[in-house]
Enzyme design. Structure first.
Site, PDB file in Angstrom:
ATOM      1  N   CYS A 141       0.830  -1.362   0.171  1.00 39.71           N
ATOM      2  CA  CYS A 141      -0.072   0.010   0.027  1.00 39.71           C
ATOM      3  C   CYS A 141       0.966   1.107  -0.021  1.00 39.71           C
ATOM      4  O   CYS A 141       1.137   1.608   1.039  1.00 39.71           O
ATOM      5  CB  CYS A 141      -0.748   0.060   1.072  1.00 39.71           C
ATOM      6  SG  CYS A 141      -1.924   1.217   1.322  1.00 39.71           S
ATOM      7  N   HIS A 166      -2.060  -6.352 -10.161  1.00 38.43           N
ATOM      8  CA  HIS A 166      -2.928  -5.475 -10.732  1.00 38.43           C
ATOM      9  C   HIS A 166      -3.389  -5.800 -12.074  1.00 38.43           C
ATOM     10  O   HIS A 166      -2.368  -6.314 -12.763  1.00 38.43           O
ATOM     11  CB  HIS A 166      -2.201  -4.201 -10.708  1.00 38.43           C
ATOM     12  CG  HIS A 166      -1.930  -3.668  -9.394  1.00 38.43           C
ATOM     13  ND1 HIS A 166      -2.904  -2.541  -8.904  1.00 38.43           N
ATOM     14  CD2 HIS A 166      -1.006  -3.617  -8.269  1.00 38.43           C
ATOM     15  CE1 HIS A 166      -2.511  -2.103  -7.646  1.00 38.43           C
ATOM     16  NE2 HIS A 166      -1.325  -3.022  -7.308  1.00 38.43           N
ATOM     17  N   GLU A 217     -10.061  -1.731  -5.702  1.00 37.50           N
ATOM     18  CA  GLU A 217      -9.042  -2.588  -4.888  1.00 37.50           C
ATOM     19  C   GLU A 217      -9.612  -3.840  -4.161  1.00 37.50           C
ATOM     20  O   GLU A 217     -10.844  -3.812  -3.968  1.00 37.50           O
ATOM     21  CB  GLU A 217      -8.564  -1.518  -3.718  1.00 37.50           C
ATOM     22  CG  GLU A 217      -7.614  -0.679  -4.258  1.00 37.50           C
ATOM     23  CD  GLU A 217      -6.605   0.016  -3.102  1.00 37.50           C
ATOM     24  OE1 GLU A 217      -6.188  -0.681  -2.216  1.00 37.50           O
ATOM     25  OE2 GLU A 217      -6.864   1.305  -2.840  1.00 37.50           O
ATOM     26  N   CYS A 227      -4.892   4.973  -5.075  1.00 36.34           N
ATOM     27  CA  CYS A 227      -4.205   3.707  -4.866  1.00 36.34           C
ATOM     28  C   CYS A 227      -2.511   3.859  -5.364  1.00 36.34           C
ATOM     29  O   CYS A 227      -2.350   4.058  -6.555  1.00 36.34           O
ATOM     30  CB  CYS A 227      -4.846   2.352  -5.717  1.00 36.34           C
ATOM     31  SG  CYS A 227      -4.002   0.805  -5.364  1.00 36.34           S
ATOM     32  N   GLY A 279      -1.442   0.931  -7.251  1.00 35.59           N
ATOM     33  CA  GLY A 279      -2.028   1.034  -8.676  1.00 35.59           C
ATOM     34  C   GLY A 279      -1.598   2.078  -9.593  1.00 35.59           C
ATOM     35  O   GLY A 279      -1.624   1.749 -10.649  1.00 35.59           O
TER      36      GLY A 279
END
Length: 270
Positions: free
Chosen positions: A68, A154, A203, A212, A215
């Site tokens: 994260c 992802h 997510e 994100c 991301g």
């Protein structure tokens, strides 16, 4: 705390205090009966030599997450304020491995997010061979996407308009595909220019968030590989903008952005 609108509950557990249970994470994550967050972060004693601290991540459904980026910046800001992290650079232990943090002006931090991993078995993605673009059938039709791991899986779908992307339906549908045995974070990217994109992310374990970090890194990695953007890209997310740099294929990705304190409290007994 929040990083570009991606919001967190951060708990300092240094000194070998017990980690929260999945049930506690779910209770705290409820935005009506708890505190509410996109992810819960715990700060713990370091495990690697030279690291300042370790952090772990829980989603609102109580499941664990591997990385994260926005949360890591918040952990960095916490440790700077606490006095545990001094100097212009320090290291954190994350579930996906160590990351280096550079302190920037005005409450911003840059993180070394590591090299993107495109091999399907490392994402993980069940595919016959590695590809820049994959295609899977869904009930609404075939969907084309790129895939990469930034310590967590992802998938990225390029769209004409991020504002109009079918995130609430297409995100969960792709996440549920058996080809992603550990689930997947699904990004929807609109390319505005070679150095700027607009991104929204659904997510796993949390739903759509305002930002994100991993991301954003994944989106740039996939789009660079597809020849759609350059090596330094401003990623506009609903909660703010992150600056992503990937200097070369054999280099790691750097993410820079803000971290902010919102409020502090004490967890009471039920």
């Amino acid at each position: 705390m929040h990083g570009a609108g991606n919001d967190f509950v951060v708990i300092d557990l240094r000194g070998s205090q017990p980690a929260p249970t999945p049930a506690l994470a779910r209770a705290l994550g409820d935005r009506h009966t708890g505190v509410g967050f996109d992810q819960l972060l715990t700060i713990e004693d370091p495990v690697g030599p030279g690291s300042v601290a370790r952090y772990r991540i829980w989603n609102t459904d109580g499941s664990a997450a591997q990385q994260c980026g926005n949360g890591a910046r918040c952990v960095a800001a916490w440790l700077r304020r606490d006095g545990a992290a001094t100097g212009p650079r320090f290291r954190l232990d994350s579930p996906a491995g160590p990351i280096d943090v550079d302190v920037l002006p005005e409450g911003h931090y840059a993180l070394g997010m590591g090299r993107p991993e495109f091999r399907p078995e490392r994402i993980p993605l069940q595919a016959a061979a590695e590809a820049a673009v994959y295609e899977l059938p869904l009930a609404t039709g075939a969907v084309r996407f790129g895939a990469v791991s930034m310590g967590n899986p992802h998938a990225l779908i390029e769209v004409a308009s991020a504002a109009d992307a079918p995130i609430a339906t297409l995100g969960p549908a792709l996440q549920a595909r058996p080809e992603f045995p550990e689930g997947v974070n699904v990004g929807f990217a609109q390319v505005l220019a070679p150095d700027r994109i607009r991104l929204r992310v659904h997510e796993r374990g949390a739903g759509e968030t305002l930002a994100c970090g991993s991301g954003a890194c994944a989106a740039v990695a996939v789009l660079v590989r597809q020849g759609r953007v350059g090596r330094r890209v401003a990623v506009e997310l609903p909660g703010g903008t992150l600056d992503i740099t990937w200097p070369a294929d054999d280099a790691g990705i750097t993410m820079a952005g803000p971290a902010a304190f919102v409020f502090e409290g004490e967890l009471g007994q039920p």
